[in-house]
Design a protein around this motif. Structure first.
Motif, PDB file in Angstrom:
ATOM      1  N   THR A   1       0.835  -1.200   0.000  1.00 25.55           N
ATOM      2  CA  THR A   1       0.000   0.000   0.000  1.00 25.55           C
ATOM      3  C   THR A   1       0.871   1.251   0.000  1.00 25.55           C
ATOM      4  OG1 THR A   1      -1.798  -1.130   1.151  1.00 25.55           O
ATOM      5  CG2 THR A   1      -1.769   1.273   1.283  1.00 25.55           C
ATOM      6  N   ALA A   2       1.889   1.264   0.833  1.00 28.46           N
ATOM      7  CA  ALA A   2       2.791   2.414   0.883  1.00 28.46           C
ATOM      8  C   ALA A   2       3.477   2.633  -0.459  1.00 28.46           C
ATOM      9  CB  ALA A   2       3.833   2.230   1.990  1.00 28.46           C
ATOM     10  N   LEU A   3       3.942   1.549  -1.086  1.00 23.52           N
ATOM     11  CA  LEU A   3       4.601   1.679  -2.390  1.00 23.52           C
ATOM     12  C   LEU A   3       3.631   2.154  -3.471  1.00 23.52           C
ATOM     13  CD1 LEU A   3       6.945  -1.445  -2.433  1.00 23.52           C
ATOM     14  CD2 LEU A   3       7.497   0.938  -1.873  1.00 23.52           C
ATOM     15  N   SER A   4       2.392   1.708  -3.393  1.00 19.65           N
ATOM     16  CA  SER A   4       1.387   2.137  -4.364  1.00 19.65           C
ATOM     17  C   SER A   4       1.093   3.633  -4.217  1.00 19.65           C
ATOM     18  CB  SER A   4       0.108   1.316  -4.164  1.00 19.65           C
ATOM     19  OG  SER A   4      -0.888   1.730  -5.061  1.00 19.65           O
ATOM     20  N   ILE A   5       0.969   4.103  -2.990  1.00 13.45           N
ATOM     21  CA  ILE A   5       0.733   5.530  -2.758  1.00 13.45           C
ATOM     22  C   ILE A   5       1.934   6.339  -3.238  1.00 13.45           C
ATOM     23  CG2 ILE A   5       0.449   7.291  -0.963  1.00 13.45           C
ATOM     24  CD1 ILE A   5      -1.117   5.123   0.635  1.00 13.45           C
ATOM     25  N   TYR A   6       3.137   5.870  -2.945  1.00  9.22           N
ATOM     26  CA  TYR A   6       4.350   6.554  -3.386  1.00  9.22           C
ATOM     27  C   TYR A   6       4.383   6.655  -4.913  1.00  9.22           C
ATOM     28  CZ  TYR A   6       9.276   7.611  -4.067  1.00  9.22           C
ATOM     29  OH  TYR A   6      10.440   8.191  -4.453  1.00  9.22           O
ATOM     30  N   SER A   7       4.080   5.556  -5.577  1.00  6.23           N
ATOM     31  CA  SER A   7       4.097   5.532  -7.041  1.00  6.23           C
ATOM     32  C   SER A   7       3.067   6.508  -7.615  1.00  6.23           C
ATOM     33  CB  SER A   7       3.826   4.113  -7.541  1.00  6.23           C
ATOM     34  OG  SER A   7       3.813   4.073  -8.939  1.00  6.23           O
ATOM     35  N   SER A   8       1.872   6.522  -7.041  1.00  8.34           N
ATOM     36  CA  SER A   8       0.835   7.436  -7.522  1.00  8.34           C
ATOM     37  C   SER A   8       1.243   8.888  -7.300  1.00  8.34           C
ATOM     38  CB  SER A   8      -0.484   7.158  -6.812  1.00  8.34           C
ATOM     39  OG  SER A   8      -0.967   5.880  -7.144  1.00  8.34           O
ATOM     40  N   ALA A   9       1.777   9.190  -6.131  1.00  5.67           N
ATOM     41  CA  ALA A   9       2.201  10.561  -5.842  1.00  5.67           C
ATOM     42  C   ALA A   9       3.336  10.985  -6.768  1.00  5.67           C
ATOM     43  CB  ALA A   9       2.627  10.674  -4.376  1.00  5.67           C
ATOM     44  N   ARG A  10       4.262  10.066  -7.038  1.00  7.29           N
ATOM     45  CA  ARG A  10       5.372  10.362  -7.957  1.00  7.29           C
ATOM     46  C   ARG A  10       4.835  10.666  -9.352  1.00  7.29           C
ATOM     47  NH1 ARG A  10       8.023   5.296  -9.251  1.00  7.29           N
ATOM     48  NH2 ARG A  10       6.312   5.298 -10.702  1.00  7.29           N
ATOM     49  N   ASP A  11       3.869   9.877  -9.812  1.00  4.50           N
ATOM     50  CA  ASP A  11       3.298  10.098 -11.142  1.00  4.50           C
ATOM     51  C   ASP A  11       2.567  11.435 -11.223  1.00  4.50           C
ATOM     52  OD1 ASP A  11       4.336   7.654 -11.880  1.00  4.50           O
ATOM     53  OD2 ASP A  11       2.409   6.595 -11.744  1.00  4.50           O
ATOM     54  N   ILE A  12       1.861  11.792 -10.164  1.00  8.41           N
ATOM     55  CA  ILE A  12       1.164  13.088 -10.135  1.00  8.41           C
ATOM     56  C   ILE A  12       2.181  14.224 -10.167  1.00  8.41           C
ATOM     57  CG2 ILE A  12      -0.214  14.618  -8.666  1.00  8.41           C
ATOM     58  CD1 ILE A  12      -1.749  12.056  -7.774  1.00  8.41           C
ATOM     59  N   LEU A  13       3.246  14.088  -9.427  1.00  7.09           N
ATOM     60  CA  LEU A  13       4.292  15.112  -9.405  1.00  7.09           C
ATOM     61  C   LEU A  13       4.940  15.248 -10.784  1.00  7.09           C
ATOM     62  CD1 LEU A  13       5.889  17.144  -7.743  1.00  7.09           C
ATOM     63  CD2 LEU A  13       7.411  15.289  -7.068  1.00  7.09           C
ATOM     64  N   ARG A  14       5.241  14.129 -11.424  1.00 10.94           N
ATOM     65  CA  ARG A  14       5.828  14.182 -12.776  1.00 10.94           C
ATOM     66  C   ARG A  14       4.881  14.845 -13.769  1.00 10.94           C
ATOM     67  NH1 ARG A  14       8.563   8.234 -13.608  1.00 10.94           N
ATOM     68  NH2 ARG A  14      10.473   8.682 -12.452  1.00 10.94           N
ATOM     69  N   THR A  15       3.606  14.501 -13.690  1.00  9.61           N
ATOM     70  CA  THR A  15       2.626  15.086 -14.609  1.00  9.61           C
ATOM     71  C   THR A  15       2.511  16.585 -14.380  1.00  9.61           C
ATOM     72  OG1 THR A  15       1.375  13.019 -14.666  1.00  9.61           O
ATOM     73  CG2 THR A  15       0.204  15.009 -15.333  1.00  9.61           C
ATOM     74  N   SER A  16       2.535  17.014 -13.118  1.00  4.21           N
ATOM     75  CA  SER A  16       2.424  18.445 -12.835  1.00  4.21           C
ATOM     76  C   SER A  16       3.655  19.207 -13.331  1.00  4.21           C
ATOM     77  CB  SER A  16       2.233  18.673 -11.339  1.00  4.21           C
ATOM     78  OG  SER A  16       3.388  18.342 -10.616  1.00  4.21           O
TER      79      SER A  16
END
Length: 128
Positions: free
Chosen positions: A108-123
């Motif tokens: 779960t922690a890795l999934s949240i990290y991955s999603s947050a990283r993707d949002i940051l990259r997109t922004s």
């Protein structure tokens, strides 16, 4: 990568799960050791409370969010399950359930990290 409050919190959640797995492995390795007492970590939420991590906002309009990050000093607790005649209280069935729970927390922690990283990259206008 930018270390936001969320990223720090997710890092600490993953560290907590990894530390739990270490303790669980130690418990399993000592399942036949006379007098061995199984240990675990306090829950992640209890660990944050014990470390004095409080929710805070950065602006008046924000909903409360995680503001700080916990250290790697998570509280180790002794399991209070009943022991065998030789004083050992390790239950392999319980340890396997705890291991599965810790693995799910880590995923779960890795999934949240991955999603947050993707949002940051997109922004930032980056893809891939």
């Amino acid at each position: 990568m930018i270390q936001t409050g969320l990223m720090k919190m997710v890092h600490d959640a993953a560290s907590h799960a990894a530390n739990r797995q270490t303790l669980i492995a130690r418990n399993i390795a000592n399942a036949d050791t006379p007098g061995y007492r199984a240990s675990d970590l306090a829950s992640f939420a209890e660990s944050l409370d014990a470390l004095g991590i409080e929710l805070r906002t950065t602006r008046a309009g924000h909903l409360p969010a995680s503001g700080g990050a916990a250290s790697d000093r998570f509280a180790v607790i002794e399991r209070t399950t009943e022991g065998s005649p030789n004083g050992n209280n390790v239950s392999l069935e319980n340890e396997m359930m705890q291991s599965t729970e810790a693995e799910q927390q880590h995923q779960t922690a890795l999934s949240i990290y991955s999603s947050a990283r993707d949002i940051l990259r997109t922004s930032l206008g980056r893809t891939g």
